[in-house]
Write a protein that holds these residues in place. Structure first.
Motif, mmCIF file in Angstrom:
data_model
loop_
_atom_site.group_PDB
_atom_site.id
_atom_site.type_symbol
_atom_site.label_atom_id
_atom_site.label_comp_id
_atom_site.label_asym_id
_atom_site.label_seq_id
_atom_site.Cartn_x
_atom_site.Cartn_y
_atom_site.Cartn_z
ATOM 1 N N ASP A 1 67.008 52.235 -5.991
ATOM 2 C CA ASP A 1 65.864 51.515 -6.569
ATOM 3 C C ASP A 1 66.186 50.090 -6.991
ATOM 4 O O ASP A 1 65.431 49.470 -7.739
ATOM 5 C CB ASP A 1 65.315 52.286 -7.780
ATOM 6 C CG ASP A 1 66.288 52.309 -8.960
ATOM 7 O OD1 ASP A 1 67.468 51.935 -8.765
ATOM 8 O OD2 ASP A 1 65.868 52.697 -10.069
ATOM 9 N N SER B 1 60.157 45.395 -1.366
ATOM 10 C CA SER B 1 60.969 45.690 -2.543
ATOM 11 C C SER B 1 62.420 45.283 -2.342
ATOM 12 O O SER B 1 62.927 45.253 -1.217
ATOM 13 C CB SER B 1 60.907 47.183 -2.873
ATOM 14 O OG SER B 1 61.618 47.946 -1.902
ATOM 15 N N ARG C 1 60.444 52.075 -0.461
ATOM 16 C CA ARG C 1 60.988 52.218 -1.813
ATOM 17 C C ARG C 1 60.358 51.173 -2.735
ATOM 18 O O ARG C 1 60.026 50.081 -2.302
ATOM 19 C CB ARG C 1 62.510 52.021 -1.812
ATOM 20 C CG ARG C 1 63.290 52.998 -0.962
ATOM 21 C CD ARG C 1 64.730 52.530 -0.755
ATOM 22 N NE ARG C 1 65.439 53.395 0.183
ATOM 23 C CZ ARG C 1 65.319 53.326 1.513
ATOM 24 N NH1 ARG C 1 64.515 52.411 2.054
ATOM 25 N NH2 ARG C 1 65.984 54.154 2.292
ATOM 26 N N ARG C 2 60.277 51.525 -3.992
ATOM 27 C CA ARG C 2 59.878 50.558 -5.005
ATOM 28 C C ARG C 2 61.047 50.323 -5.944
ATOM 29 O O ARG C 2 61.972 51.140 -6.024
ATOM 30 C CB ARG C 2 58.635 51.036 -5.760
ATOM 31 C CG ARG C 2 57.392 51.047 -4.864
ATOM 32 C CD ARG C 2 56.172 51.579 -5.583
ATOM 33 N NE ARG C 2 55.646 50.662 -6.582
ATOM 34 C CZ ARG C 2 54.792 49.672 -6.318
ATOM 35 N NH1 ARG C 2 54.392 49.456 -5.071
ATOM 36 N NH2 ARG C 2 54.346 48.899 -7.284
ATOM 37 N N ASP C 3 61.015 49.204 -6.634
ATOM 38 C CA ASP C 3 62.113 48.823 -7.510
ATOM 39 C C ASP C 3 61.997 49.499 -8.869
ATOM 40 O O ASP C 3 60.906 49.573 -9.449
ATOM 41 C CB ASP C 3 62.131 47.302 -7.705
ATOM 42 C CG ASP C 3 62.329 46.561 -6.393
ATOM 43 O OD1 ASP C 3 63.159 47.029 -5.582
ATOM 44 O OD2 ASP C 3 61.665 45.531 -6.172
ATOM 45 N N LYS D 1 61.954 55.635 -5.678
ATOM 46 C CA LYS D 1 60.632 55.498 -6.297
ATOM 47 C C LYS D 1 59.655 55.062 -5.202
ATOM 48 O O LYS D 1 59.966 54.159 -4.418
ATOM 49 C CB LYS D 1 60.649 54.437 -7.400
ATOM 50 C CG LYS D 1 61.245 54.889 -8.727
ATOM 51 C CD LYS D 1 62.739 54.897 -8.709
ATOM 52 C CE LYS D 1 63.310 55.222 -10.083
ATOM 53 N NZ LYS D 1 64.778 55.421 -10.014
ATOM 54 N N THR D 2 58.504 55.682 -5.148
ATOM 55 C CA THR D 2 57.504 55.325 -4.139
ATOM 56 C C THR D 2 56.124 55.295 -4.779
ATOM 57 O O THR D 2 55.953 55.668 -5.945
ATOM 58 C CB THR D 2 57.502 56.341 -2.978
ATOM 59 O OG1 THR D 2 57.258 57.657 -3.503
ATOM 60 C CG2 THR D 2 58.837 56.356 -2.234
ATOM 61 N N GLU E 1 58.131 49.141 -9.250
ATOM 62 C CA GLU E 1 57.405 47.895 -9.048
ATOM 63 C C GLU E 1 57.968 47.180 -7.823
ATOM 64 O O GLU E 1 58.957 47.612 -7.231
ATOM 65 C CB GLU E 1 57.558 46.994 -10.279
ATOM 66 C CG GLU E 1 59.020 46.572 -10.549
ATOM 67 C CD GLU E 1 59.183 45.782 -11.848
ATOM 68 O OE1 GLU E 1 58.251 45.790 -12.669
ATOM 69 O OE2 GLU E 1 60.245 45.151 -12.019
ATOM 70 N N ILE E 2 57.324 46.095 -7.426
ATOM 71 C CA ILE E 2 57.864 45.199 -6.410
ATOM 72 C C ILE E 2 58.255 43.925 -7.145
ATOM 73 O O ILE E 2 57.407 43.143 -7.544
ATOM 74 C CB ILE E 2 56.836 44.874 -5.300
ATOM 75 C CG1 ILE E 2 56.305 46.150 -4.659
ATOM 76 C CG2 ILE E 2 57.469 43.958 -4.251
ATOM 77 C CD1 ILE E 2 57.340 46.965 -3.936
#
Length: 320
Positions: free
Chosen positions: A68, A111, A138-140, A305-306, A311-312
């Protein structure tokens, strides 16, 4: 309890994997993967060791809080990247450059976690390894703390400790062998060799697993009381090419890193090593490259994380 933990992790990884997909940015940022590759290629042309650095960055990111981008955050002394277990990890500037270029083309879309995964993939191909696709989406993460990295695999871990740490992430003994194979490219510092060469437990002295033909070479490069920043190849004789030479070195006692050598201490991991060198079946036996890709992709699914998680980030080193 251990079996239950693996089942739960596998279930969670399976859920995340279903939400990642090949070509996630095909419509929202169609040039995303080519931009990342161009940045990685430029970096490797300037410094061939960057391929190994980017591979290691992806591994270290995924082993803390999942894949992440938590390791990229720079928010003071307590940031995860400053953990003891992350010593020597780099490549942050490469990821930051790729992110900056992507923000110009399609801001707020790609991301940092995906950039790390793509950069690791591209590093393998640019080191003459296999070319393959990785699922993205993926998200951050929004958490980065030094205390969360206390259980990173360490060069001084026993084989039992290594197996347990990989198991906690849903990774098998085979994954341990294959991901250790990433040491086929790159180098390490004498800092990580001192204990193995001069104060090995138990009894002191050098690690008896070191081939006698290798020991004087290592001690010459890393003399006791010498410069701990001197670097030496982790895959003696093939440090800039992605291949199975590292596994052969490990089998024959020519492993440079202590944790690599420990793969010979366990019947299961040793048999996995041996399976790639079966002289009776060289054409139809397992493929190190194909199996490495499978383990790399599996690692890239850890704790992602999706959707509405995470966050992005606008910049990879800071939360939004």
């Amino acid at each position: 309890m251990a079996i239950l933990l693996v089942v739960m992790l596998t279930f969670l990884i399976g859920i995340s994997e279903g939400q990642l997909r090949i070509g996630f940015y095909a419509e929202t940022c169609p040039d995303a993967e080519s931009i990342v590759r161009a940045v990685v290629e430029d970096a490797i042309l300037s410094d061939a060791n960057i391929a190994a650095v980017l591979l290691r960055l992806h591994f270290h990111d995924c082993f803390v809080e999942g894949c992440d981008g938590s390791i990229l955050i720079e928010n003071g002394a307590n940031a995860e990247r400053h953990a003891f277990g992350h010593q020597g990890v780099g490549g942050f500037e490469v990821i930051g450059k790729a992110k900056a270029e992507l923000e110009v083309v399609c801001g707020g879309v790609v991301s940092c976690a995906d950039i790390v995964a793509l950069a690791g993939r591209d590093a393998i191909a640019l080191a003459n390894g296999p070319a393959f696709q990785v699922p993205t989406g993926r998200r951050d993460g929004r958490v980065s703390n030094i205390s969360l990295a206390v259980d990173m695999p360490d060069v001084s871990d026993t084989i039992q400790q290594l197996k347990a740490k990989f198991l906690q992430k849903g990774l098998t003994e085979k994954d341990l062998v294959l991901l250790t194979g990433a040491h086929t490219v790159g180098s390490t510092a004498c800092f990580f060799m001192t204990k193995r060469l001069y104060n090995f437990f138990p009894g002191g002295g050098s690690d008896p697993a070191i081939n006698p033909a290798l020991l004087p070479e290592l001690q010459a490069r890393c003399p006791e009381g010498g410069d701990v920043n001197v670097r030496l190849a982790t895959d003696r004789g093939s440090e800039q090419t992605f291949d199975d030479h590292i596994l052969q070195n490990i089998r024959e006692g020519f492993a440079v890193l202590e944790s690599d050598a420990r793969l010979n201490d366990d019947e299961t991991t040793k048999s996995i090593l041996d399976s790639y060198f079966d002289f009776l079946d060289p054409l139809f036996g397992p493929s190190f490259e194909a199996d490495f890709v499978d383990s790399f992709l599996k690692m890239g699914q850890i704790g992602v994380k999706t959707a509405f998680q995470g966050e992005i980030r606008r910049a990879c080193a800071a939360f939004n």
